[in-house]
Design a protein around this motif. Structure first.
Motif, short mmCIF file in Angstrom:
data_model
loop_
_atom_site.label_atom_id
_atom_site.label_comp_id
_atom_site.label_asym_id
_atom_site.label_seq_id
_atom_site.Cartn_x
_atom_site.Cartn_y
_atom_site.Cartn_z
N GLN A 18 -17.49 4.70 9.57
CA GLN A 18 -16.88 4.91 9.48
C GLN A 18 -16.59 3.89 8.28
OE1 GLN A 18 -15.62 1.48 12.62
NE2 GLN A 18 -15.58 3.12 13.90
N ALA A 19 -14.39 4.46 7.05
CA ALA A 19 -14.47 4.12 6.60
C ALA A 19 -14.64 2.27 6.42
CB ALA A 19 -13.49 4.14 5.82
N GLN A 20 -14.38 2.20 4.98
CA GLN A 20 -14.02 0.45 5.12
C GLN A 20 -13.13 -0.09 5.74
OE1 GLN A 20 -13.61 -1.40 0.84
NE2 GLN A 20 -14.81 -0.27 0.57
N LYS A 21 -12.28 -2.00 5.44
CA LYS A 21 -11.04 -1.53 6.13
C LYS A 21 -10.20 -1.59 5.07
CE LYS A 21 -11.70 -3.68 10.25
NZ LYS A 21 -11.54 -4.79 11.64
N VAL A 22 -9.79 -1.97 4.90
CA VAL A 22 -8.35 -1.99 3.69
C VAL A 22 -6.86 -3.05 3.83
CG1 VAL A 22 -6.90 0.08 1.92
CG2 VAL A 22 -9.21 0.23 3.01
N ALA A 23 -7.04 -3.72 3.48
CA ALA A 23 -5.89 -4.93 3.43
C ALA A 23 -4.91 -4.01 2.91
CB ALA A 23 -5.97 -5.87 2.52
N VAL A 24 -3.35 -3.90 3.69
CA VAL A 24 -2.31 -3.20 2.70
C VAL A 24 -1.25 -4.74 2.12
CG1 VAL A 24 -0.21 -2.20 2.95
CG2 VAL A 24 -2.78 -1.25 4.24
N PHE A 25 -0.63 -4.71 1.40
CA PHE A 25 -0.38 -5.49 0.40
C PHE A 25 1.17 -5.07 -0.33
CE2 PHE A 25 -4.36 -7.20 0.16
CZ PHE A 25 -3.79 -9.15 0.46
N ASP A 26 2.56 -5.40 0.64
CA ASP A 26 4.59 -5.60 0.04
C ASP A 26 4.70 -6.04 -0.80
OD1 ASP A 26 4.19 -3.63 2.30
OD2 ASP A 26 4.43 -4.48 3.80
N SER A 27 3.50 -6.98 -0.98
CA SER A 27 3.91 -7.59 -2.63
C SER A 27 2.82 -8.45 -3.68
CB SER A 27 4.58 -9.10 -2.27
OG SER A 27 4.07 -10.01 -1.95
N TYR A 28 2.76 -7.83 -4.55
CA TYR A 28 1.70 -8.27 -4.65
C TYR A 28 1.44 -9.39 -5.64
CZ TYR A 28 -1.06 -9.24 -9.97
OH TYR A 28 -2.07 -8.86 -10.91
N SER A 29 2.59 -10.45 -5.43
CA SER A 29 2.59 -11.62 -5.35
C SER A 29 1.45 -12.07 -3.91
CB SER A 29 3.67 -12.52 -4.72
OG SER A 29 4.34 -12.74 -3.58
N ASP A 30 1.76 -11.87 -2.89
CA ASP A 30 1.32 -11.89 -1.70
C ASP A 30 -0.69 -11.56 -1.97
OD1 ASP A 30 2.90 -12.94 -0.14
OD2 ASP A 30 3.54 -10.91 1.08
N TYR A 61 -18.08 4.55 -12.19
CA TYR A 61 -18.08 3.26 -13.09
C TYR A 61 -17.88 2.21 -12.85
CZ TYR A 61 -16.81 7.77 -16.00
OH TYR A 61 -17.01 8.85 -16.55
N PHE A 62 -16.39 2.14 -12.25
CA PHE A 62 -16.30 0.31 -11.69
C PHE A 62 -17.47 0.18 -10.23
CE2 PHE A 62 -12.89 1.21 -13.52
CZ PHE A 62 -12.10 0.15 -14.13
N GLU A 63 -17.45 1.75 -9.63
CA GLU A 63 -18.57 0.67 -8.41
C GLU A 63 -19.98 1.04 -8.80
OE1 GLU A 63 -19.09 2.30 -4.04
OE2 GLU A 63 -17.13 1.24 -5.52
N GLN A 64 -20.47 1.42 -10.25
CA GLN A 64 -21.85 0.43 -11.26
C GLN A 64 -21.56 -0.56 -10.83
OE1 GLN A 64 -23.36 3.67 -13.68
NE2 GLN A 64 -24.75 2.52 -14.06
N LEU A 65 -20.63 -0.74 -11.89
CA LEU A 65 -20.20 -1.90 -12.38
C LEU A 65 -20.24 -3.42 -11.17
CD1 LEU A 65 -19.60 -4.18 -14.86
CD2 LEU A 65 -16.74 -4.11 -14.29
N ASN A 66 -19.62 -2.98 -10.12
CA ASN A 66 -19.44 -3.97 -8.85
C ASN A 66 -21.32 -4.21 -8.57
OD1 ASN A 66 -18.60 -5.10 -6.36
ND2 ASN A 66 -19.67 -3.43 -5.30
N SER A 67 -21.94 -2.96 -8.77
CA SER A 67 -23.18 -3.00 -8.00
C SER A 67 -24.22 -3.98 -9.04
CB SER A 67 -23.59 -1.47 -7.06
OG SER A 67 -24.35 -0.67 -8.29
N GLU A 68 -24.28 -3.87 -10.23
CA GLU A 68 -24.92 -4.28 -11.09
C GLU A 68 -24.77 -5.56 -11.47
OE1 GLU A 68 -25.76 -0.94 -13.82
OE2 GLU A 68 -26.56 -0.08 -12.44
N GLN A 97 -17.73 6.83 -0.01
CA GLN A 97 -18.52 6.13 -0.42
C GLN A 97 -17.82 4.34 -0.99
OE1 GLN A 97 -22.51 7.86 0.35
NE2 GLN A 97 -22.14 8.64 2.27
N ILE A 98 -17.02 4.00 -1.10
CA ILE A 98 -16.42 2.82 -2.18
C ILE A 98 -17.58 1.73 -0.81
CG2 ILE A 98 -14.69 1.95 -3.48
CD1 ILE A 98 -15.18 4.55 -4.16
N GLN A 99 -17.75 1.44 -2.40
CA GLN A 99 -18.11 -0.20 -1.48
C GLN A 99 -17.87 -1.62 -2.22
OE1 GLN A 99 -21.11 -0.67 0.96
NE2 GLN A 99 -20.53 2.17 0.81
#
Length: 158
Positions: A18-30, A61-68, A97-99
């Motif tokens: 299953q894919a991860q849960k993704v929060a949805v924001f209708d405003s950048y401030s939220d 590259y961001f995934e690798q940064l996140n893991s390292e 498989q975005i973590q």
């Protein structure tokens, strides 16, 4: 019996990936308050979309940064269309498989939230924001490889 076994196997396989849960924001401030609000955390925030080829190319590259690099928190802010949340974004995240933490920003008031990120941002993506100790560091570009991204981030956080 054969169909029962196939159905159980299909169910177990789908539960596992299953894919991860993704929060949805209708405003950048939220989004800022809910996801980027801890001033003791260093954030690397990448603005991207599944329909943006350069964005998709640099996601690993961001995934690798996140893991390292555990000293920071990587947040991938999807600018995909809200109507494609289930048909494009979630299947993409599952397939790749975005973590990293992913949020969907659907704020259409660009004249308000783009300058809140950076007053010179044209709105093009990919773009990256680093938040550290209450300061913002913004770059509107695609990173060519992991080393370039890592060097850029380290030049700011170290």
């Amino acid at each position: 019996m054969k169909y029962y076994v196939l159905a159980v196997a299909a169910f177990l396989f789908s539960v596992q990936i299953q894919a991860q849960k993704v929060a949805v924001f209708d405003s950048y401030s939220d989004l800022e308050k809910a996801v980027l609000g801890d001033e003791n955390t260093t954030y690397v925030v990448n603005f991207w979309a599944t329909w943006c080829a350069p964005c998709v190319k640099e996601l690993p590259y961001f995934e690798q940064l996140n893991s390292e690099n555990k000293k920071l928190k990587v947040v991938l802010v999807s600018l995909d269309f809200k109507t494609q949340y289930e048909t494009a974004l979630l299947p993409f995240l599952k397939k790749e498989q975005i973590q990293s933490e992913v949020v969907l920003l659907t704020d259409k008031d660009y004249n308000t939230w783009l300058p809140a990120v950076d007053e010179d941002w044209s709105g093009s993506i990919p773009a990256t924001l680093i938040l550290k100790n209450g300061k913002n560091f913004f770059v509107e570009k695609m990173f060519s490889d992991y080393n370039e991204l890592n060097q850029y981030v380290n030049s700011i956080i170290n």
